[in-house]
Write an enzyme that holds these catalytic residues in place. Structure first.
Site, short mmCIF file in Angstrom:
data_model
loop_
_atom_site.label_atom_id
_atom_site.label_comp_id
_atom_site.label_asym_id
_atom_site.label_seq_id
_atom_site.Cartn_x
_atom_site.Cartn_y
_atom_site.Cartn_z
N ARG A 1 10.42 14.54 10.29
CA ARG A 1 11.26 13.37 10.45
C ARG A 1 11.20 12.56 9.16
O ARG A 1 10.20 12.61 8.42
CB ARG A 1 10.79 12.51 11.62
CG ARG A 1 10.89 13.19 12.98
CD ARG A 1 10.43 12.24 14.08
NE ARG A 1 10.56 12.82 15.41
CZ ARG A 1 9.59 13.45 16.07
NH1 ARG A 1 8.39 13.55 15.50
NH2 ARG A 1 9.79 13.96 17.27
N HIS B 1 18.05 13.80 8.69
CA HIS B 1 17.94 14.34 10.05
C HIS B 1 18.76 15.62 10.21
O HIS B 1 18.39 16.51 10.97
CB HIS B 1 18.39 13.30 11.06
CG HIS B 1 17.73 13.46 12.40
ND1 HIS B 1 16.37 13.30 12.58
CD2 HIS B 1 18.23 13.79 13.63
CE1 HIS B 1 16.06 13.51 13.85
NE2 HIS B 1 17.16 13.81 14.50
N LYS C 1 5.81 10.69 16.99
CA LYS C 1 6.23 9.73 18.01
C LYS C 1 5.21 9.65 19.13
O LYS C 1 4.69 10.66 19.59
CB LYS C 1 7.59 10.14 18.59
CG LYS C 1 8.77 9.86 17.67
CD LYS C 1 10.08 10.13 18.39
CE LYS C 1 11.26 9.72 17.54
NZ LYS C 1 12.55 9.96 18.24
N ARG D 1 16.62 18.38 9.20
CA ARG D 1 15.69 18.71 10.28
C ARG D 1 16.39 19.61 11.31
O ARG D 1 15.81 20.58 11.80
CB ARG D 1 15.18 17.42 10.92
CG ARG D 1 14.29 17.59 12.15
CD ARG D 1 13.72 16.22 12.52
NE ARG D 1 13.30 16.13 13.91
CZ ARG D 1 12.08 16.45 14.35
NH1 ARG D 1 11.18 16.93 13.51
NH2 ARG D 1 11.77 16.28 15.63
N HIS E 1 8.68 17.61 19.84
CA HIS E 1 9.43 17.13 20.99
C HIS E 1 8.52 17.08 22.22
O HIS E 1 7.86 18.06 22.55
CB HIS E 1 10.61 18.07 21.30
CG HIS E 1 11.70 18.00 20.28
ND1 HIS E 1 12.62 19.01 20.09
CD2 HIS E 1 12.01 17.04 19.35
CE1 HIS E 1 13.46 18.67 19.13
NE2 HIS E 1 13.11 17.49 18.67
N TYR F 1 19.31 23.08 20.65
CA TYR F 1 19.58 23.99 19.53
C TYR F 1 20.04 25.36 20.01
O TYR F 1 20.64 26.11 19.25
CB TYR F 1 18.34 24.13 18.64
CG TYR F 1 17.98 22.84 17.97
CD1 TYR F 1 18.74 22.37 16.90
CD2 TYR F 1 16.92 22.05 18.42
CE1 TYR F 1 18.43 21.16 16.30
CE2 TYR F 1 16.62 20.85 17.81
CZ TYR F 1 17.38 20.41 16.76
OH TYR F 1 17.09 19.21 16.16
#
Length: 299
Positions: A149, A238, A173, A241, A264, A273
């Site tokens: 990120r 992004h 995160k 990414r 994630h 994806y």
């Protein structure tokens, strides 16, 4: 709103400390809950189903994704109040549950990536090399090669990447740690760049008194795209990414492994994806399915 403010603060403290919510998530929840409280005259915590229904009616002109976010914040808030014994009921069921569709991520082709690497190669072949070009090379190798990120990348400590260790441990995160792969190319690019970073710097990509900003990263990536003949509005950190994830899937990567590399929390986020790779799946079935026999005709 005095009573609401105290309870909202307690709820957000729980979200940060116990649920491990990211800072941006906590900020978004605070905004949504504060606006809802103001709309209800500071009575959000004790609102009944009818009041919540009137609140939701005011969201009629908003996008489904926005309504879903607001409703989610309120549902979690009311669940917290019920769990803490601050309400005898949980009125969250009165909140709307709009169906939302997650847009497919923008990505780049292999040719686009090759064109940008070629533009970098031209830059760093200059004699003597410009330190900004060496920095760009390290940034790009890590963005596309490791799927970092933007915030994770620009805030890397100076010594985070070791030349003989093919991975990086990151805290992303929600404070979740993950292992990120590092290619030989990326590590070599970082070694070349780090030689130009002051030894006293706490950051791998310093800028002024802090580290490189996300906005500056965005600008240098777009400038590189322009040099490579790619419309700058198609690219961002992004998007790189996304390209990392999409190209790994095209190469046969396991979805769970990709989830771990991207950091994630929910596999559903990674599954987006798989839609990008649909054409490859159709081709595989057409060419490799055991019932396909080009030399056999039906009787």
């Amino acid at each position: 709103m005095g009573g609401d403010r105290v309870l909202i603060d307690r709820f957000l403290e729980m979200m940060a400390a116990e649920a491990g919510a990211a800072r941006n998530t906590v900020a978004a929840y605070r905004t949504d809950l504060s606006l809802a409280s103001a709309t209800l005259g500071g009575t959000l915590a004790e609102a009944d189903a009818a009041a919540i229904g009137r609140l939701a009616d005011g969201w009629a002109t908003l996008a489904k994704s926005t309504v879903a976010r607001k409703a989610s914040a309120l549902r979690r808030f009311y669940a917290f109040l019920a769990e803490e014994g601050l309400r005898a009921d949980d009125p969250g069921s009165a909140l709307p549950r709009p169906g939302t569709s997650r847009p497919l991520p923008r990505t780049l082709s292999g040719g686009d990536i090759e064109a940008m690497f070629a533009a970098i190669d031209v830059r760093i072949a200059r004699v003597p090399p410009d330190r900004n070009d060496l920095r760009l090379s390290a940034l790009f190798e890590l963005l596309y090669g490791s799927g970092l990120r933007a915030t994770e990348l620009v805030s890397l400590p100076r010594g985070a990447i070791v030349s003989d260790r093919p991975y990086l441990i990151l805290k992303g995160k929600g404070g979740r740690e993950r292992m990120v792969p590092l290619s030989d190319r990326a590590r070599a690019a970082v070694v070349r760049w780090r030689a130009h970073v002051p030894a006293a710097s706490p950051w791998l990509f310093p800028s002024g008194k802090s580290h490189l900003s996300r906005m500056r990263l965005y600008q240098v990536v777009r400038a590189l795209a322009g040099e490579a003949g790619i419309p700058p509005d198609r690219i961002s950190p992004h998007v790189l990414r996304h390209a990392f994830a999409t190209h790994l899937l095209e190469g046969g990567a396991d979805l769970r492994a990709l989830q771990a590399m991207l950091g994630h929390a929910d596999i559903a986020t990674t599954e987006i994806y798989t839609h990008v790779d649909a054409s490859r799946l159709v081709r595989l079935v057409s060419e490799l399915h055991p019932l396909i026999d080009a030399g056999r005709t039906r009787p």
